[in-house]
Design a protein around this motif. Structure first.
Motif, PDB file in Angstrom:
ATOM      1  N   GLU A 262      -5.305   3.738   7.787  1.00 22.20           N
ATOM      2  CA  GLU A 262      -6.761   3.677   7.936  1.00 22.20           C
ATOM      3  C   GLU A 262      -7.293   2.261   8.096  1.00 22.20           C
ATOM      4  O   GLU A 262      -8.443   2.066   8.477  1.00 22.20           O
TER       5      GLU A 262
ATOM      6  N   GLY B  80      -7.836  17.305   1.527  1.00 22.98           N
ATOM      7  CA  GLY B  80      -7.963  18.749   1.766  1.00 22.98           C
ATOM      8  C   GLY B  80      -8.325  19.515   0.512  1.00 22.98           C
ATOM      9  O   GLY B  80      -7.813  20.598   0.278  1.00 22.98           O
TER      10      GLY B  80
ATOM     11  N   ASN C  35      -4.606  18.786   4.048  1.00 20.80           N
ATOM     12  CA  ASN C  35      -4.558  19.203   5.461  1.00 20.80           C
ATOM     13  C   ASN C  35      -3.819  18.087   6.200  1.00 20.80           C
ATOM     14  O   ASN C  35      -4.409  17.165   6.721  1.00 20.80           O
TER      15      ASN C  35
ATOM     16  N   LEU D 204      -4.802  11.983   8.552  1.00 16.07           N
ATOM     17  CA  LEU D 204      -3.506  11.843   7.872  1.00 16.07           C
ATOM     18  C   LEU D 204      -2.377  11.714   8.891  1.00 16.07           C
ATOM     19  O   LEU D 204      -1.459  10.917   8.709  1.00 16.07           O
TER      20      LEU D 204
ATOM     21  N   GLY E  47       0.828  -1.209   0.000  1.00 17.03           N
ATOM     22  CA  GLY E  47       0.000   0.000   0.000  1.00 17.03           C
ATOM     23  C   GLY E  47       0.858   1.253   0.000  1.00 17.03           C
ATOM     24  O   GLY E  47       1.574   1.512   0.965  1.00 17.03           O
TER      25      GLY E  47
ATOM     26  N   ASP F  49      -8.563  -4.779   0.310  1.00 21.30           N
ATOM     27  CA  ASP F  49      -7.785  -6.026   0.149  1.00 21.30           C
ATOM     28  C   ASP F  49      -7.077  -6.423   1.443  1.00 21.30           C
ATOM     29  O   ASP F  49      -7.017  -7.599   1.808  1.00 21.30           O
TER      30      ASP F  49
ATOM     31  N   ALA G 288       0.425   6.161   4.872  1.00 19.74           N
ATOM     32  CA  ALA G 288       0.911   5.241   5.912  1.00 19.74           C
ATOM     33  C   ALA G 288       2.020   4.346   5.363  1.00 19.74           C
ATOM     34  O   ALA G 288       3.090   4.209   5.967  1.00 19.74           O
TER      35      ALA G 288
ATOM     36  N   GLU H  28       2.488  -1.346  -4.626  1.00 17.92           N
ATOM     37  CA  GLU H  28       1.299  -0.497  -4.818  1.00 17.92           C
ATOM     38  C   GLU H  28       0.514  -1.020  -6.013  1.00 17.92           C
ATOM     39  O   GLU H  28       1.085  -1.271  -7.074  1.00 17.92           O
ATOM     40  N   LYS H  29      -0.790  -1.160  -5.845  1.00 18.00           N
ATOM     41  CA  LYS H  29      -1.586  -1.740  -6.944  1.00 18.00           C
ATOM     42  C   LYS H  29      -1.821  -0.744  -8.083  1.00 18.00           C
ATOM     43  O   LYS H  29      -2.038  -1.133  -9.221  1.00 18.00           O
TER      44      LYS H  29
HETATM   45  C1  LIG Z   1     -11.662  13.213  -0.522  1.00 16.45           C
HETATM   46  C2  LIG Z   1     -10.849  12.963   0.714  1.00 16.45           C
HETATM   47  C3  LIG Z   1     -10.192  14.034   1.320  1.00 16.45           C
HETATM   48  C4  LIG Z   1      -9.460  13.821   2.491  1.00 16.45           C
HETATM   49  N1  LIG Z   1      -8.815  14.893   3.068  1.00 16.45           N
HETATM   50  C5  LIG Z   1      -8.119  14.701   4.206  1.00 16.45           C
HETATM   51  C6  LIG Z   1      -7.389  15.777   4.794  1.00 16.45           C
HETATM   52  O1  LIG Z   1      -7.288  16.889   4.241  1.00 16.45           O
HETATM   53  N2  LIG Z   1      -6.761  15.544   5.981  1.00 16.45           N
HETATM   54  C7  LIG Z   1      -6.793  14.328   6.601  1.00 16.45           C
HETATM   55  O2  LIG Z   1      -6.214  14.174   7.676  1.00 16.45           O
HETATM   56  N3  LIG Z   1      -7.414  13.260   6.030  1.00 16.45           N
HETATM   57  C8  LIG Z   1      -8.060  13.435   4.858  1.00 16.45           C
HETATM   58  N4  LIG Z   1      -8.685  12.357   4.269  1.00 16.45           N
HETATM   59  C9  LIG Z   1      -8.492  11.010   4.854  1.00 16.45           C
HETATM   60  C10 LIG Z   1      -7.097  10.517   4.474  1.00 16.45           C
HETATM   61  O3  LIG Z   1      -6.838  10.777   3.111  1.00 16.45           O
HETATM   62  C11 LIG Z   1      -6.951   9.003   4.749  1.00 16.45           C
HETATM   63  O4  LIG Z   1      -7.272   8.780   6.089  1.00 16.45           O
HETATM   64  C12 LIG Z   1      -5.533   8.542   4.434  1.00 16.45           C
HETATM   65  O5  LIG Z   1      -5.256   8.668   3.058  1.00 16.45           O
HETATM   66  C13 LIG Z   1      -5.307   7.091   4.857  1.00 16.45           C
HETATM   67  O6  LIG Z   1      -4.015   6.736   4.498  1.00 16.45           O
HETATM   68  P1  LIG Z   1      -3.621   5.207   4.252  1.00 16.45           P
HETATM   69  O7  LIG Z   1      -2.204   5.235   3.784  1.00 16.45           O
HETATM   70  O8  LIG Z   1      -3.951   4.404   5.437  1.00 16.45           O
HETATM   71  O9  LIG Z   1      -4.581   4.695   3.100  1.00 16.45           O
HETATM   72  P2  LIG Z   1      -4.776   5.193   1.582  1.00 16.45           P
HETATM   73  O10 LIG Z   1      -4.423   6.613   1.434  1.00 16.45           O
HETATM   74  O11 LIG Z   1      -6.134   4.750   1.201  1.00 16.45           O
HETATM   75  O12 LIG Z   1      -3.695   4.338   0.795  1.00 16.45           O
HETATM   76  C14 LIG Z   1      -3.793   2.942   0.656  1.00 16.45           C
HETATM   77  C15 LIG Z   1      -2.980   2.514  -0.541  1.00 16.45           C
HETATM   78  O13 LIG Z   1      -2.932   1.104  -0.584  1.00 16.45           O
HETATM   79  C16 LIG Z   1      -3.052   0.686  -1.934  1.00 16.45           C
HETATM   80  N5  LIG Z   1      -3.551  -0.694  -1.969  1.00 16.45           N
HETATM   81  C17 LIG Z   1      -4.764  -1.152  -1.592  1.00 16.45           C
HETATM   82  N6  LIG Z   1      -4.845  -2.474  -1.780  1.00 16.45           N
HETATM   83  C18 LIG Z   1      -3.654  -2.866  -2.292  1.00 16.45           C
HETATM   84  C19 LIG Z   1      -3.118  -4.112  -2.706  1.00 16.45           C
HETATM   85  N7  LIG Z   1      -3.848  -5.239  -2.665  1.00 16.45           N
HETATM   86  N8  LIG Z   1      -1.882  -4.147  -3.199  1.00 16.45           N
HETATM   87  C20 LIG Z   1      -1.127  -3.021  -3.279  1.00 16.45           C
HETATM   88  N9  LIG Z   1      -1.570  -1.810  -2.910  1.00 16.45           N
HETATM   89  C21 LIG Z   1      -2.826  -1.726  -2.404  1.00 16.45           C
HETATM   90  C22 LIG Z   1      -4.028   1.696  -2.523  1.00 16.45           C
HETATM   91  O14 LIG Z   1      -3.959   1.723  -3.922  1.00 16.45           O
HETATM   92  C23 LIG Z   1      -3.561   2.973  -1.865  1.00 16.45           C
HETATM   93  O15 LIG Z   1      -2.552   3.607  -2.630  1.00 16.45           O
HETATM   94  C24 LIG Z   1      -9.402  12.537   3.082  1.00 16.45           C
HETATM   95  C25 LIG Z   1     -10.043  11.471   2.458  1.00 16.45           C
HETATM   96  C26 LIG Z   1     -10.757  11.673   1.284  1.00 16.45           C
HETATM   97  C27 LIG Z   1     -11.441  10.513   0.624  1.00 16.45           C
END
Ligand SMILES: Cc1cc2nc3c(=O)[nH]c(=O)nc-3n(C[C@H](O)[C@H](O)[C@H](O)COP(=O)(O)OP(=O)(O)OC[C@H]3O[C@@H](n4cnc5c(N)ncnc54)[C@H](O)[C@@H]3O)c2cc1C
Length: 415
Positions: free
Chosen positions: A385, A47, A52, A398, A11, A178, A15, A34-35
């Motif tokens: 997340e 943001g 943000n 974030l 991913g 996933d 994170a 990364e997929k």
């Molecule tokens: C429209 C929007 C605006 C937002 N704005 C804010 C903000 O301004 N401030 C804030 O604090 N939070 C914001 N958030 C929330 C924040 O973006 C998320 O909480 C944060 O991105 C979570 O990070 P993550 O790395 O856990 O997951 P993600 O950002 O969802 O990243 C997960 C990654 O894993 C990859 N993945 C998934 N399955 C697989 C697999 N099988 N193999 C390989 N790769 C895989 C995905 O393609 C993705 O790239 C927002 C969310 C949205 C939807």
């Protein structure tokens, strides 16, 4: 330090990228899968494209912004918190600024510049990135991580695996859940999902006429019958299906939980939170006395946004053309009541797909908060997340992703 461990991170969101950077800084052999064809799709949307990235408030206040389970993040925040994150970007040439409610953004106002710094740091720390990765399953023997199988049958051995695949909302960005499937197959519990930070639908169709209208500094109170569920002051946005905006998104999690139990929920919008009912009534009375021949529609323009006046009078069942000197005391008090508690019935929320975050995820009791390591499988870690924590808008989500990523990367490298 010797490069002695192979760490695979699944991913490439905030994170996973931060986990990879930290493990790379500690000189491990790191592979990020990364997929998608690119990293940080959701980060780019964050943001409204400005990202943000965190919030500059104190630790205790910060933890209070999580819907539940915030305490789980205390260790991760002690290791890498808001100031560390701001320093991380500033030291790499990207200044940040603090805006209202302590929200932190890059001075560039572009989330792409945040991603840019992260990508450069991945390269600098020799992280190998595999795009369009198709993972079939994770492999563990005697409750210890061994590696993973790709869809083409290839086996990638690993000493440690960090799962950072995100939640299930905005799945077009890649977060299709996933990681939850991989976790379940290894014996982990995944708690039920529901939408967090999500617009709400109203039963009242007249909101369509208010689409796009923003109300600033209103008090909104979500109630179940007479009981208050949650309330706060802020900015509300009318949409063609209901209500949204920062205030509604922030309170929506609690409302969604209430709706799940099939309880009826309505919202009361206090359009004049700075005035008591008595003060408001007196103000109306003064206006009525000084302009006795004006119709109510024109007088209310001084109390409400123009676009709201007709809808308001329709709901209050008052003829817009009536002169104010013809309005009875009872009708005037009715107007006051509607100004203090403009009511809408809540019919539900938009689906989880359109929520900003996912409530629910890998069960916290099965993760060690000091390391982010699984309590069931040695060498398996979680970040971001996909863990069962979620927070208000304001940069909290974030920061949680970056902090848990940092801690998981460091723990995997040093354990
Ligand atoms: C429209 C929007 C605006 C937002 N704005 C804010 C903000 O301004 N401030 C804030 O604090 N939070 C914001 N958030 C929330 C924040 O973006 C998320 O909480 C944060 O991105 C979570 O990070 P993550 O790395 O856990 O997951 P993600 O950002 O969802 O990243 C997960 C990654 O894993 C990859 N993945 C998934 N399955 C697989 C697999 N099988 N193999 C390989 N790769 C895989 C995905 O393609 C993705 O790239 C927002 C969310 C949205 C939807």
């Amino acid at each position: 330090m010797e490069q002695n461990k192979k760490i695979i991170i699944i991913g490439g969101g905030p994170a996973g990228m931060m986990a990879a950077i930290r493990a790379g800084q500690l000189h491990q052999q790191v592979v990020l899968l990364e997929k998608n064809a690119g990293l940080g799709r959701k980060l780019l949307l964050s943001g409204k494209g400005r990202c943000n990235l965190t919030n500059a408030c104190s630790l205790d206040e910060f933890l209070g912004h999580f819907s539940k389970n915030g305490q789980f993040l205390r260790d991760a925040f002690k290791k890498f918190f808001n100031q560390d994150l701001m320093n991380f970007f500033e030291e790499r040439g990207l200044p940040v600024k603090v805006e209202r409610q302590m929200r932190v953004f890059p001075v560039s106002d572009r989330s792409a510049s945040i991603l840019d710094v992260l990508e450069k740091e991945l390269i600098k720390n020799n992280v190998e990135i595999i795009f369009k990765a198709k993972i079939k399953s994770l492999s563990a023997v005697d409750n210890k991580v061994k590696g993973l199988y790709l869809a083409d049958g290839q086996f990638l051995p690993a000493d440690k695996i960090i799962l950072a695949t995100g939640g299930v909302s905005f799945s077009l960005t890649g977060s299709t859940g996933d990681g939850f499937e991989f976790s379940r197959k290894l014996g982990h519990t995944v708690t039920a999902f529901s939408p967090g930070l999500v617009p709400l639908k109203t039963a009242d169709k007249f909101v369509k006429n208010l689409e796009g209208l923003t109300l600033k500094n209103v008090l909104i109170r979500f109630c179940d019958g007479k009981r208050e569920i949650v309330s706060d002051v802020g900015e509300l946005l009318f949409t063609f299906f209901g209500i949204s905006g920062p205030l509604v998104l922030a309170l929506s999690g609690k409302v969604v939980n209430w709706l799940k139990e099939n309880k009826k929920v309505h919202v009361e919008i206090d359009l004049k939170p700075g005035l008591s009912e008595e003060q408001l009534n007196n103000r109306l009375l003064r206006e009525f006395s000084s302009n006795p021949r004006k119709n109510i529609k024109n007088v209310l323009k001084g109390f409400l946004p123009l676009r709201m006046v007709d809808v308001f009078l329709e709901i209050a069942k008052i003829n817009p053309e009536i002169r104010v000197n013809q309005i009875s005391r009872q009708a005037r008090e009715g107007i006051t009541n509607h100004l203090k508690a403009f009511r809408l019935d809540i019919a539900g929320s938009l689906p989880i797909e359109e929520a900003m975050v996912t409530q629910g995820g890998v069960f916290l009791k099965e993760i060690d908060p000091r390391t982010m390591e699984s309590r069931k499988i040695d060498g398996l870690y979680f970040a971001g997340e996909m863990i069962d924590v979620d927070a208000d808008t304001g940069g909290f989500n974030l920061q949680a992703a970056f902090s848990t990523g940092y801690l998981a990367g460091e723990s995997a490298a040093l354990s």
